[in-house]
Write a protein that holds these residues in place. Structure first.
Motif, mmCIF file in Angstrom:
data_model
loop_
_atom_site.group_PDB
_atom_site.id
_atom_site.type_symbol
_atom_site.label_atom_id
_atom_site.label_comp_id
_atom_site.label_asym_id
_atom_site.label_seq_id
_atom_site.Cartn_x
_atom_site.Cartn_y
_atom_site.Cartn_z
ATOM 1 N N PHE A 1 26.792 -28.065 -2.724
ATOM 2 C CA PHE A 1 26.652 -27.328 -1.471
ATOM 3 C C PHE A 1 28.011 -27.105 -0.814
ATOM 4 N N LEU A 2 28.853 -28.127 -0.791
ATOM 5 C CA LEU A 2 30.183 -27.984 -0.209
ATOM 6 C C LEU A 2 31.047 -27.027 -1.017
ATOM 7 N N VAL A 3 30.899 -27.025 -2.335
ATOM 8 C CA VAL A 3 31.640 -26.075 -3.173
ATOM 9 C C VAL A 3 31.233 -24.646 -2.843
ATOM 10 N N THR A 4 29.940 -24.410 -2.638
ATOM 11 C CA THR A 4 29.466 -23.077 -2.286
ATOM 12 C C THR A 4 30.026 -22.626 -0.942
ATOM 13 N N SER B 1 44.695 -22.791 4.917
ATOM 14 C CA SER B 1 44.438 -24.230 4.852
ATOM 15 C C SER B 1 43.066 -24.576 4.303
ATOM 16 N N VAL B 2 42.192 -23.601 4.162
ATOM 17 C CA VAL B 2 40.807 -23.885 3.777
ATOM 18 C C VAL B 2 40.695 -24.590 2.426
ATOM 19 N N PRO B 3 41.384 -24.140 1.348
ATOM 20 C CA PRO B 3 41.178 -24.811 0.051
ATOM 21 C C PRO B 3 41.524 -26.299 0.059
ATOM 22 N N SER C 1 36.707 -19.142 1.396
ATOM 23 C CA SER C 1 37.973 -18.786 0.750
ATOM 24 C C SER C 1 37.775 -17.652 -0.244
ATOM 25 N N SER C 2 36.875 -16.727 0.077
ATOM 26 C CA SER C 2 36.623 -15.594 -0.825
ATOM 27 C C SER C 2 37.789 -14.619 -0.882
ATOM 28 N N TRP C 3 38.740 -14.750 0.046
ATOM 29 C CA TRP C 3 39.895 -13.845 0.054
ATOM 30 C C TRP C 3 40.872 -14.158 -1.078
#
Length: 335
Positions: free
Chosen positions: A318-321, A254-256, A327-329
């Motif tokens: 900042f929020l994009v980072t 759900s993170v993205p 969501s690095s997976w």
């Protein structure tokens, strides 16, 4: 007889002396050999003093590898420098063109420079506000209100969205109420907030919370309800418990979509606050813009608008980072 006996005795003594010497050499030879071997072995470093100025083999090996790594990094950077310059120029071309048009149009008489002064005058006004401290004070007041409301909205809307999206009874209970309020604009309720909570900080932070909650809430609900069914089937086939399933599958998936709502709320938190600060505020970027308009200080007004835009861009990056870290997976498209 006596001479023969003396000769025999002398030979016997010489033989015994020779045997004693051989025995002594045979006893001393191994110890000498052992001491020589111990002196030559590397394990005898504790008894043998190191040679001054000599470097240890690991340091000698580490130094060339570190130098080679630095050289490779420098060469890679030099090779990528044209690409990075081209990429930066491409991204900033539109902004540079806009600033040039802003500078040329008032000077060429295409627009009235009284209402749209050249960009250089706006930049001078921005620098004047920055040097005398007005810009920092107003920006600090706005950021404190905006970040407070944004943080409260995230803390409330994310758990509520997860509950509504995952548990159908909660969605059936709160669904009609959410549909009523989601279609009511935040600025339309601003007079209500002012009447109920006054013109102080509480009403301003509350209107920011209300405006930011809806993008976060709706996107979180959508993210939970649209998790890939294949992932759910695989997780359930492994006999995962409900909390474990929620932690390992639902939240990461759900993170993205959730962060899409959070980024929208970050922009809304600044925009709505500026409108709220134009009513009954004594500090803030919205107050600065409104006061500059009333005093006909048009360059200062545009300086405040540019500051708001810059803060919004930085906050969004900042929020994009943060989203990329959480969501690095995910596997990038094409990779």
């Amino acid at each position: 007889m006596s001479s023969t006996t003396g000769t025999t005795a002398e030979k016997t003594d010489a033989t015994h002396a020779t045997d004693a010497v051989n025995t002594t050499e045979s006893v001393q030879a191994p110890s000498f050999t052992k001491s020589a071997e111990s002196a030559a072995s590397p394990e005898a470093g504790a008894s043998t003093a190191p040679t001054p100025g000599a470097s240890s083999p690991p340091d000698a090996r580490r130094a060339p590898s570190l130098t080679a790594r630095v050289r490779r990094t420098a060469l890679r950077t030099v090779r990528r420098l044209p690409y990075l310059l081209l990429k930066g120029a491409t991204k900033s071309a539109a902004i540079v063109a806009l600033l040039l048009l802003w500078e040329i149009a008032p000077r060429a008489g295409l627009v009235d420079r009284t209402f749209l002064p050249p960009f250089s005058e706006v930049a001078d006004a921005w620098w004047g506000l920055a040097t005398d401290g007005q810009l920092a004070d107003n920006a600090r007041a706005s950021l404190a209100r905006s970040f407070s409301g944004f943080g409260i909205a995230v803390a409330v809307a994310v758990p509520l969205g997860l509950l509504i999206g995952w548990y159908r009874p909660v969605a059936d209970l709160l669904g009609p109420l959410l549909e009523v309020f989601r279609n009511t604009a935040a600025l339309a309720l601003l007079p209500v907030f002012v009447l109920l909570l006054g013109i102080g900080e509480t009403s301003k932070i509350s209107i920011v919370v209300y405006a930011c909650a809806w993008p976060i809430l709706l996107n979180t609900i959508s993210a939970v309800r649209h998790v890939d069914p294949t992932l759910l089937k695989l997780a359930k086939s492994m006999d995962l418990s409900a909390p474990r399933l929620f932690q390992r599958v639902i939240l990461p998936a759900s993170v993205p979509v959730m962060f899409t709502g959070i980024r929208l709320a970050g922009a809304v938190s600044i925009l709505v606050l500026v409108a709220a600060e134009m009513i009954g505020a004594k500090a803030g970027l919205g107050y600065l813009i409104n006061a500059s308009q009333y005093n006909f200080a048009i360059p200062q007004m545009y300086a405040g608008i540019i500051t708001i835009s810059a803060i919004g861009v930085v906050f969004n990056q900042f929020l994009v980072t943060v989203e990329r870290r959480l969501s690095s997976w995910r596997v990038p498209a094409g990779g």
